[in-house]
Design a protein around this motif. Structure first.
Motif, mmCIF file in Angstrom:
data_model
loop_
_atom_site.group_PDB
_atom_site.id
_atom_site.type_symbol
_atom_site.label_atom_id
_atom_site.label_comp_id
_atom_site.label_asym_id
_atom_site.label_seq_id
_atom_site.Cartn_x
_atom_site.Cartn_y
_atom_site.Cartn_z
ATOM 1 N N LYS A 190 -4.887 4.055 -7.955
ATOM 2 C CA LYS A 190 -4.246 4.972 -8.917
ATOM 3 C C LYS A 190 -5.253 5.412 -9.980
ATOM 4 C CE LYS A 190 -0.592 7.038 -10.684
ATOM 5 N NZ LYS A 190 -1.221 7.712 -11.831
ATOM 6 N N GLN A 193 -7.526 7.962 -8.402
ATOM 7 C CA GLN A 193 -6.784 9.206 -8.202
ATOM 8 C C GLN A 193 -6.681 9.991 -9.508
ATOM 9 O OE1 GLN A 193 -2.521 8.863 -7.498
ATOM 10 N NE2 GLN A 193 -2.658 10.363 -5.834
ATOM 11 N N ASP A 194 -6.346 9.301 -10.595
ATOM 12 C CA ASP A 194 -6.225 9.960 -11.898
ATOM 13 C C ASP A 194 -7.565 10.557 -12.326
ATOM 14 O OD1 ASP A 194 -3.578 9.286 -11.996
ATOM 15 O OD2 ASP A 194 -3.844 7.575 -13.333
ATOM 16 N N TYR A 195 -8.644 9.809 -12.087
ATOM 17 C CA TYR A 195 -9.976 10.298 -12.450
ATOM 18 C C TYR A 195 -10.322 11.563 -11.674
ATOM 19 C CZ TYR A 195 -14.987 10.903 -12.102
ATOM 20 O OH TYR A 195 -16.240 11.465 -12.071
ATOM 21 N N LYS A 197 -8.367 13.740 -10.214
ATOM 22 C CA LYS A 197 -7.530 14.874 -10.626
ATOM 23 C C LYS A 197 -8.048 15.488 -11.925
ATOM 24 C CE LYS A 197 -3.097 13.549 -8.551
ATOM 25 N NZ LYS A 197 -1.718 13.068 -8.848
ATOM 26 N N THR A 198 -8.445 14.627 -12.862
ATOM 27 C CA THR A 198 -8.942 15.104 -14.151
ATOM 28 C C THR A 198 -10.323 15.722 -14.016
ATOM 29 O OG1 THR A 198 -7.713 13.355 -15.291
ATOM 30 C CG2 THR A 198 -9.488 14.421 -16.517
#
Length: 490
Positions: A190, A193-195, A197-198
């Protein structure tokens, strides 16, 4: 294989059923290819790496005269599966705690010969010496006309998944307990994934952006699986497994050739019915430059980025000296099969799952839709152009949700019925266990979805209760039992 034994004892694998490895499907494919496969009634079935036996138990339930055997290194799973079978009353089913590496000639003689052998989720997940032993064992115990199913991860499609696997192994390396290790890996997925996307929003380097976009696509796929804790067993044994070595298809073919086995096709049937890209210039290039079917299949793996294969193999003797297996399939071959297709109709369109079917064949699909859950044979469509019917059935059979059998399955009307033998005991297992170790499945290894309350209603059928067919819940349960062929007339 001590390391693997301890791992599977500590983190048992949920024992699902898989339609593409069902002996019923293997038998049907054998008939389609004119291979004279063994009849199912008295067949001997062997599964390697069977876990609790959930993949072969449905077959044992419906074929009491067959002999169904499973081998697994985990005593926890073998004992658990045998206990389930004992409580159901299965006498034709047994699981053996065996290390494939330690099997000697006496063990192999004791096992005997088998008509169908299944090795699902095993080959890629063990060391090389175990891989070799798996193929040698298949060669030793497969009957002359026997069919073996071997699934494995393949390159190049698994390359990105390999990257994610290494990431998960690295980020969870300090955790020893399987459950904590799994949660740590999921948390770090997770985070990644967040990294991504950003970071993609501000990435100026197009090469790096495209590379990370590809990684994010695969990560999103994996994250979608991990959001449901029911799939934790899959993540545990696919990505946190001690061994997971994808192989190129061409290399797998070389390995089976060395032990005297040969490749037929994949259980999905893609390589005989979807062996073209569909664009003339690409197909023309493949046909001109890659004459051997195996070479062409390897090229398609590259072009389609395939990550998984489910290959059917037999003794090399069936080739009778030629280099490759080949057969012409016509209406006559199709007439040997019966199709079970749960076609959906919505807004005058027909679907298999979410895939819209070709409108050119809607008249044929209308008939199949109206007859379901009865199986359908292409010869039931003599009033149509049989060539047209052939193309319609071709479109259906490429979907693994469509069942294939060599026998007819009748629709049992929901009136004056009872459960088939042993089904009551099978359903009781799921009613009495909050966390069942096996998947509830029908004889085709298709998943049956019944809640505990619904199972309780089903169990009343053989308990002398009068069921109220005006009750929507009762009607729903009866239809589920009907379409999964669990009922017979009294």
């Amino acid at each position: 294989m001590f390391e693997e034994r301890e791992y599977y004892n500590e983190a048992p694998y949920f024992s699902a059923a898989f339609t593409d490895s069902s002996p019923i499907r293997l038998n049907a494919i054998g008939e389609l290819l004119n291979l004279n496969p063994a009849p199912l009634k008295n067949a001997r079935i062997l599964e390697l790496g069977c876990a609790y036996g959930g993949n072969i138990m449905p077959f044992a339930l419906h074929y009491p005269d067959a002999d169904v055997v499973g081998i697994d290194i985990s005593g926890v799973q073998v004992n658990g599966g045998n206990e389930i079978a004992k409580n159901i009353g299965l006498t034709n089913f047994k699981l053996l705690e065996k290390d494939i590496l330690s099997l000697n000639s006496d063990d192999i003689k004791m096992l005997g010969k088998f008509d169908y052998i299944i090795a699902h989720g095993l080959y890629s997940w063990v060391r090389d010496n175990v891989k070799n032993s798996i193929l040698a064992l298949i060669k030793a115990v497969l009957n002359p006309n026997g069919i073996a199913y071997v699934s494995y991860n393949v390159m190049p499609g698994w390359s990105i998944f390999s990257l994610l696997r290494e990431y998960m192994l690295f980020t969870s390396k300090d955790e020893k307990a399987p459950g904590i290790r799994l949660q740590k890996a999921k948390d770090e997925l997770k985070f990644l994934q967040d990294y991504l996307k950003t970071n993609l929003q501000d990435k100026l380097d197009p090469t790096l952006r495209d590379t990370q976009k590809l990684l994010l696509t695969q990560l999103n796929f994996l994250q979608n699986i991990t959001k449901d804790n029911k799939n934790d067993y899959y993540i545990q044994h696919e990505f946190l497994e001690t061994h997971n070595d994808p192989i190129y298809f061409k290399d797998f073919i070389n390995k089976i050739d060395k032990v005297g086995l040969c490749y037929l096709l994949d259980s999905s049937l893609d390589d005989i019915f979807k062996s073209q890209i569909g664009v003339y210039r690409f197909d023309a290039h493949l046909n001109k430059n890659y004459k051997k079917r195996v070479d062409k299949e390897q090229m398609l793996d590259f072009m389609l980025n395939r990550s998984f294969r489910k290959s059917l193999i037999m003794h090399k003797d069936i080739l009778e000296g030629v280099e490759d297996f080949d057969i012409d399939i016509s209406v006559n071959e199709f007439a040997k099969l019966n199709f079970i297709a749960d076609i959906k109709k919505q807004n005058n369109k027909f679907y298999i799952k979410d895939r819209e079917l070709n409108p050119e064949y809607y008249d044929i699909y209308e008939k199949i839709y109206s007859k379901y859950p009865e199986s359908q044979n292409i010869m039931d469509f003599k009033e149509y152009d049989l060539q047209k019917a052939l193309f319609a059935f071709l479109e259906l059979m490429l979907d693994l949700n469509v069942g294939l059998t060599t026998y007819e399955l009748k629709d049992v009307k929901i009136k004056n019925v009872k459960l088939k033998p042993k089904i009551k005991e099978y359903l009781k297992y799921f009613y009495e266990n909050d966390n069942p170790a096996i998947l509830m499945a029908n004889e085709l290894n298709q998943k049956i979805q019944l809640s505990k309350d619904e199972i309780q209603i089903a169990l009343k059928i053989d308990a002398g209760h009068e069921l109220d067919m005006s009750d929507e819940r009762v009607c729903k349960v009866m239809k589920i039992l009907q379409k999964n062929y669990l009922l017979i007339q009294k």
